[in-house]
Design a protein around this motif. Structure first.
Motif, PDB file in Angstrom:
ATOM      1  N   LEU A  52      15.277  16.241 -29.407  1.00 42.06           N
ATOM      2  CA  LEU A  52      16.660  15.714 -29.427  1.00 42.06           C
ATOM      3  C   LEU A  52      16.656  14.194 -29.770  1.00 42.06           C
ATOM      4  CD1 LEU A  52      18.905  17.201 -26.504  1.00 42.06           C
ATOM      5  CD2 LEU A  52      19.230  17.485 -29.169  1.00 42.06           C
ATOM      6  N   GLY A  53      15.446  13.471 -29.999  1.00 45.44           N
ATOM      7  CA  GLY A  53      15.423  12.063 -29.989  1.00 45.44           C
ATOM      8  C   GLY A  53      14.667  11.326 -28.802  1.00 45.44           C
ATOM      9  N   LYS A  54      14.959  10.027 -28.819  1.00 47.70           N
ATOM     10  CA  LYS A  54      14.348   9.300 -27.573  1.00 47.70           C
ATOM     11  C   LYS A  54      15.718   8.778 -26.776  1.00 47.70           C
ATOM     12  CE  LYS A  54      12.511   5.803 -29.950  1.00 47.70           C
ATOM     13  NZ  LYS A  54      11.623   4.656 -30.088  1.00 47.70           N
ATOM     14  N   GLY A  55      15.601   8.777 -25.254  1.00 40.85           N
ATOM     15  CA  GLY A  55      16.512   8.369 -24.437  1.00 40.85           C
ATOM     16  C   GLY A  55      15.815   7.786 -23.419  1.00 40.85           C
ATOM     17  N   ILE A  56      16.505   7.004 -22.435  1.00 37.11           N
ATOM     18  CA  ILE A  56      16.375   6.657 -21.286  1.00 37.11           C
ATOM     19  C   ILE A  56      16.639   7.488 -20.034  1.00 37.11           C
ATOM     20  CG2 ILE A  56      16.461   4.504 -19.754  1.00 37.11           C
ATOM     21  CD1 ILE A  56      14.799   3.876 -22.175  1.00 37.11           C
ATOM     22  N   MET A  57      15.949   7.259 -19.242  1.00 39.83           N
ATOM     23  CA  MET A  57      16.275   8.207 -17.896  1.00 39.83           C
ATOM     24  C   MET A  57      15.898   7.326 -16.798  1.00 39.83           C
ATOM     25  SD  MET A  57      15.458  12.180 -16.498  1.00 39.83           S
ATOM     26  CE  MET A  57      16.118  12.891 -15.450  1.00 39.83           C
ATOM     27  N   LYS A  58      16.912   6.957 -15.802  1.00 38.26           N
ATOM     28  CA  LYS A  58      16.786   6.273 -14.570  1.00 38.26           C
ATOM     29  C   LYS A  58      16.261   7.415 -13.502  1.00 38.26           C
ATOM     30  CE  LYS A  58      18.527   2.990 -11.439  1.00 38.26           C
ATOM     31  NZ  LYS A  58      19.684   1.793 -11.187  1.00 38.26           N
ATOM     32  N   ALA A  67       0.854  -1.097  -0.035  1.00 36.94           N
ATOM     33  CA  ALA A  67      -0.098   0.162  -0.109  1.00 36.94           C
ATOM     34  C   ALA A  67       0.852   1.163  -0.108  1.00 36.94           C
ATOM     35  CB  ALA A  67      -1.047   0.024   1.134  1.00 36.94           C
ATOM     36  N   THR A  68       2.076   1.053   0.369  1.00 34.58           N
ATOM     37  CA  THR A  68       2.941   2.461   0.423  1.00 34.58           C
ATOM     38  C   THR A  68       4.235   2.172  -0.315  1.00 34.58           C
ATOM     39  OG1 THR A  68       4.076   1.375   2.323  1.00 34.58           O
ATOM     40  CG2 THR A  68       2.037   2.857   2.622  1.00 34.58           C
ATOM     41  N   PRO A  69       4.203   2.352  -1.735  1.00 33.97           N
ATOM     42  CA  PRO A  69       5.541   2.122  -2.493  1.00 33.97           C
ATOM     43  C   PRO A  69       6.358   3.185  -2.384  1.00 33.97           C
ATOM     44  CG  PRO A  69       3.531   2.929  -3.938  1.00 33.97           C
ATOM     45  CD  PRO A  69       3.079   2.717  -2.671  1.00 33.97           C
ATOM     46  N   PHE A  70       7.514   3.016  -2.717  1.00 27.91           N
ATOM     47  CA  PHE A  70       8.421   4.144  -2.784  1.00 27.91           C
ATOM     48  C   PHE A  70       8.204   5.125  -3.754  1.00 27.91           C
ATOM     49  CE2 PHE A  70      10.835   0.316  -1.099  1.00 27.91           C
ATOM     50  CZ  PHE A  70      10.934   0.742   0.009  1.00 27.91           C
ATOM     51  N   SER A  71       7.700   4.866  -4.716  1.00 29.65           N
ATOM     52  CA  SER A  71       7.208   5.796  -5.824  1.00 29.65           C
ATOM     53  C   SER A  71       5.998   5.119  -6.531  1.00 29.65           C
ATOM     54  CB  SER A  71       8.466   6.170  -6.941  1.00 29.65           C
ATOM     55  OG  SER A  71       7.787   6.802  -8.135  1.00 29.65           O
ATOM     56  N   THR A  72       5.090   5.845  -7.264  1.00 32.40           N
ATOM     57  CA  THR A  72       4.001   5.257  -7.932  1.00 32.40           C
ATOM     58  C   THR A  72       4.180   4.835  -9.027  1.00 32.40           C
ATOM     59  OG1 THR A  72       3.177   7.389  -8.261  1.00 32.40           O
ATOM     60  CG2 THR A  72       2.204   6.713  -6.325  1.00 32.40           C
ATOM     61  N   ASN A  73       5.274   5.293  -9.570  1.00 33.48           N
ATOM     62  CA  ASN A  73       5.897   5.002 -11.144  1.00 33.48           C
ATOM     63  C   ASN A  73       6.951   4.212 -11.119  1.00 33.48           C
ATOM     64  OD1 ASN A  73       4.730   8.095 -11.565  1.00 33.48           O
ATOM     65  ND2 ASN A  73       3.887   6.606 -12.763  1.00 33.48           N
ATOM     66  N   GLY A  74       7.095   3.559 -12.170  1.00 38.85           N
ATOM     67  CA  GLY A  74       8.655   2.557 -12.173  1.00 38.85           C
ATOM     68  C   GLY A  74       9.739   3.293 -12.210  1.00 38.85           C
ATOM     69  N   GLY A  75      10.718   2.630 -12.209  1.00 36.84           N
ATOM     70  CA  GLY A  75      12.055   3.359 -12.059  1.00 36.84           C
ATOM     71  C   GLY A  75      12.895   3.846 -13.024  1.00 36.84           C
ATOM     72  N   ILE A  76      12.268   3.658 -14.503  1.00 34.23           N
ATOM     73  CA  ILE A  76      12.536   3.958 -15.633  1.00 34.23           C
ATOM     74  C   ILE A  76      12.007   4.778 -16.595  1.00 34.23           C
ATOM     75  CG2 ILE A  76      13.655   3.112 -17.909  1.00 34.23           C
ATOM     76  CD1 ILE A  76      15.042   0.693 -16.260  1.00 34.23           C
ATOM     77  N   LYS A  77      12.186   6.045 -16.976  1.00 37.29           N
ATOM     78  CA  LYS A  77      11.577   6.954 -17.751  1.00 37.29           C
ATOM     79  C   LYS A  77      12.058   6.917 -19.411  1.00 37.29           C
ATOM     80  CE  LYS A  77       7.906   9.449 -17.887  1.00 37.29           C
ATOM     81  NZ  LYS A  77       6.309   9.463 -17.445  1.00 37.29           N
ATOM     82  N   VAL A  78      11.295   6.654 -20.311  1.00 40.75           N
ATOM     83  CA  VAL A  78      11.690   6.862 -21.669  1.00 40.75           C
ATOM     84  C   VAL A  78      11.040   8.205 -21.713  1.00 40.75           C
ATOM     85  CG1 VAL A  78      11.054   6.128 -24.069  1.00 40.75           C
ATOM     86  CG2 VAL A  78      10.859   4.623 -22.350  1.00 40.75           C
ATOM     87  N   MET A  79      12.386   9.188 -22.548  1.00 39.90           N
ATOM     88  CA  MET A  79      12.261  10.455 -22.855  1.00 39.90           C
ATOM     89  C   MET A  79      12.127  10.756 -24.286  1.00 39.90           C
ATOM     90  SD  MET A  79      12.816  11.705 -19.678  1.00 39.90           S
ATOM     91  CE  MET A  79      13.289  13.291 -19.928  1.00 39.90           C
ATOM     92  N   HIS A  80      11.303  11.780 -24.762  1.00 38.84           N
ATOM     93  CA  HIS A  80      11.024  11.835 -26.097  1.00 38.84           C
ATOM     94  C   HIS A  80      11.157  13.517 -26.147  1.00 38.84           C
ATOM     95  CE1 HIS A  80       8.862   8.407 -25.443  1.00 38.84           C
ATOM     96  NE2 HIS A  80       8.927   7.950 -26.614  1.00 38.84           N
ATOM     97  N   GLY A  81      11.762  14.193 -27.103  1.00 44.03           N
ATOM     98  CA  GLY A  81      11.640  15.488 -27.861  1.00 44.03           C
ATOM     99  C   GLY A  81      12.434  15.664 -29.060  1.00 44.03           C
TER     100      GLY A  81
END
Length: 603
Positions: free
Chosen positions: A426-432, A410-424
């Motif tokens: 400059l292209g696509k990339g990965i952000m931890k 019921a109490t995660p450290f974050s409501t979202n996963g640890g990796i984010k896909v970035m767009h813009g």
């Protein structure tokens, strides 16, 4: 089942129809040939059994008994792989005693990113994954085996072995772990000494003493980098015994688990009662379970490459967009360094992978109808131990109330996963994002552009980076130089952050699986070498990376700018790099797995 998990799974199935059908047809054709040793000539068989004693030859020649092929990544330079020295003999003796047999099918190279980071050899690291896949396939090509045991753990090694084994997906296959080393120097102390050294305030002797105290014995490194992510994710995918990933090396429990997996594999060969080939285990449910485990644990960004390549080897097309969609549904429920202060041994003490999977099951985030290589997915919610007679037993996993590394459901450290896909633009990339402080998830600052880590280091030493800055390091993608990990940057950028500056990194290269404190968009694609927008950026351009919205923007008109010329660097010569030009010419983009075998899309 969570609706997003189900939708992403179905999307993968739909886009992979032709490729998956072709893969399964190929595996079925291999299986239809029957027990492989039965198709060999007498001369073939004689060569295969020549070094064995007469009694052992009888087991090897009897096609009603299982012969297990061992593919080992043993060497005594890698701490995680040193314990594998005696595994083959243990497995052989056990199986011969039970009427079966085992042979070392072959060895695969095993390089350590911890040794090659910042060195020229790191430019071969990513390519070693596909080389290991080829070496695994070559090892199994003698075609005398009924099942495969993979002895491999670390960064590119285990994914490479799995990719190679998937070409022999008609064989039952399992990983045999060796476990982590004991806890040494605390992670906070490691970071402090490294930053002090980068700033010139401590000497090499103190740094070396600290590093030797941190990496001090057999077993995997204790931080949650790529090696331990391999183990957690592959256990979640059902590719090893439940609860076996993080049991310490050379312990009695570890030896019992090795015995159990070896004997179990003989029961799921064609000679056994429950044939369960790797091609059946590695379906869409297993792949999505692996992606969910990666995100929920805040695992290594290297798996945004490896899991895509593994999926393709099994006939599936997985995309970064799948990872991004899953990240919206999957909370972060593990807090291990670099995401938190504690290490993998504390995670294991809190119930390890079985407790972690239990949490995911409670949240309806796992495909519990997946087909693991052992039992059912419900078995993977149990943790192994030894009873008073020294026998292996399993009991339901339970997270201790005092645990600070596995969250209550019921109490995660974050409501979202640890990796984010970035767009813009400059292209696509990965952000931890799992290890980032909230105030560091959004950075906007002027750019300094570099082509090498050494250039960044020189600018730092001259005081040129003592300001809010986005460091852009380009021409470090897979087609340029094999996408080496940019290990030298972390102490430098970490030091600037500790001085109160807004700092970030944008690169078409990679970072260590243990990185994450510095806001960084990595694996940017298209890469500079192939004409990506990152090749057009200039000093003092304004760049923003937003780890909350997934935006990666440069506030400049790039349309009419030419790409920067490819720098004349000696990336391709020395330490064997000249032998890998064909890899650089063939490698796919980062968002399709950076593979020399697969180019993405349904085929």
């Amino acid at each position: 089942m969570h609706t997003i998990i189900e939708r992403v799974t179905q999307d993968i199935v739909a886009r992979s129809t032709k490729r998956r059908q072709a893969y399964l047809a190929r595996m079925q054709a291999q299986a239809d040939k029957g027990i492989s040793r039965g198709n060999l000539s007498c001369s073939n068989l004689a060569h295969a059994v020549a070094p064995f004693a007469a009694s052992e030859k009888q087991s090897l020649l009897d096609t009603q008994r299982a012969n297990i092929g061992i593919v080992t990544a043993y060497n005594d330079m890698l701490s995680a792989h040193q314990p594998y020295q005696h595994y083959p003999e243990q497995i052989r003796q056990l199986l011969f005693a039970h009427g079966h047999s085992a042979q070392v099918a072959g060895g695969v190279p095993a390089m350590c990113d911890g040794i090659t980071q910042g060195q020229d050899g790191m430019e071969l690291s990513l390519f070693s994954r596909d080389l290991i896949a080829m070496a695994t396939a070559l090892s199994l090509s003698h075609n005398t085996f009924d099942g495969t045991l993979l002895l491999g753990i670390c960064d590119k090694i285990a994914p490479g072995q799995l990719i190679g084994a998937l070409s022999f997906g008609h064989l039952p296959t399992a990983f045999v772990p060796s476990g982590p080393m004991g806890t040494g120097v605390s992670n906070s102390e490691k970071a402090r000494v490294r930053q002090e050294f980068a700033a010139g305030r401590t000497g090499k002797t103190e740094l070396l003493n600290m590093e030797c105290g941190a990496y001090h014995s057999a077993g995997t490194c204790t931080f949650y980098g790529t090696a331990n992510t391999n183990q957690l994710v592959f256990e979640a995918m059902g590719l090893m015994l439940p609860g076996s990933a993080f049991v310490p090396p050379n312990s009695e429990l570890r030896q019992k688990l090795t015995d159990k997996i070896s004997l179990h594999l003989t029961t799921i060969t064609r000679q056994g009662a429950q044939y369960r080939p790797l091609s059946q285990v590695m379906d869409e449910n297993a792949i999505v379970n692996g992606l969910v485990a990666l995100l929920a644990s805040g695992g290594s960004t290297n798996h945004t490459l490896h899991l895509l390549a593994v999926a393709q080897a099994a006939g599936f097309t997985v995309t970064w967009e799948d990872i991004d969609a899953l990240s919206d549904a999957v909370p972060l429920i593990v807090n291990i360094y670099p995401n938190g202060p504690d290490d993998i041994n504390e995670f294991q003490a809190s119930g390890g992978v079985p407790a972690f999977l239990t949490r995911l099951h409670e949240l309806d985030l796992l495909h519990m109808d997946a087909t693991p290589m052992y039992g059912t997915m419900h078995d993977y919610l149990n943790i192994p131990s030894l009873d008073t007679h020294g026998e292996l037993v399993y009991t339901p996993a339970k997270v201790p109330d005092t645990s600070v590394v596995i969250a209550r459901s019921a109490t995660p450290f974050s409501t979202n996963g640890g990796i984010k896909v970035m767009h813009g633009n400059l292209g696509k990339g990965i952000m931890k994002v799992s290890a980032l402080a909230p105030e560091n998830k959004i950075v906007r600052a002027p750019v300094r552009v570099f082509a090498t880590q050494e250039e960044v280091q020189t600018a730092f030493e001259r005081g040129e980076l003592n300001r809010d800055v986005v460091v852009v390091l380009r021409f470090n993608g897979p087609a340029m130089n094999g996408m080496p990990e940019l290990h030298k940057l972390m102490p430098i950028l970490g030091k600037l952050m500790s001085d109160g500056l807004k700092v970030a990194l944008v690169t078409d290269g990679r970072l260590s699986g243990a990185s994450g404190k510095v806001p960084a968009v990595i694996h940017v694609t298209p890469e500079a070498k192939t004409g990506g927008a990152i090749a057009k950026i200039q000093d003092e351009d304004d760049v923003e990376l937003n780890g909350e919205t997934g935006e990666l923007q440069v506030f400049a008109d790039l349309d009419n700018r030419p790409c920067a010329p490819t720098p004349e660097l000696s990336y391709h010569e020395g330490l064997g790099r000249e032998l890998f030009q064909m890899f650089r010419n063939q490698v796919s983009s980062a968002d399709t797995g950076a593979s020399v075998f697969f180019q993405g899309g349904d085929e």
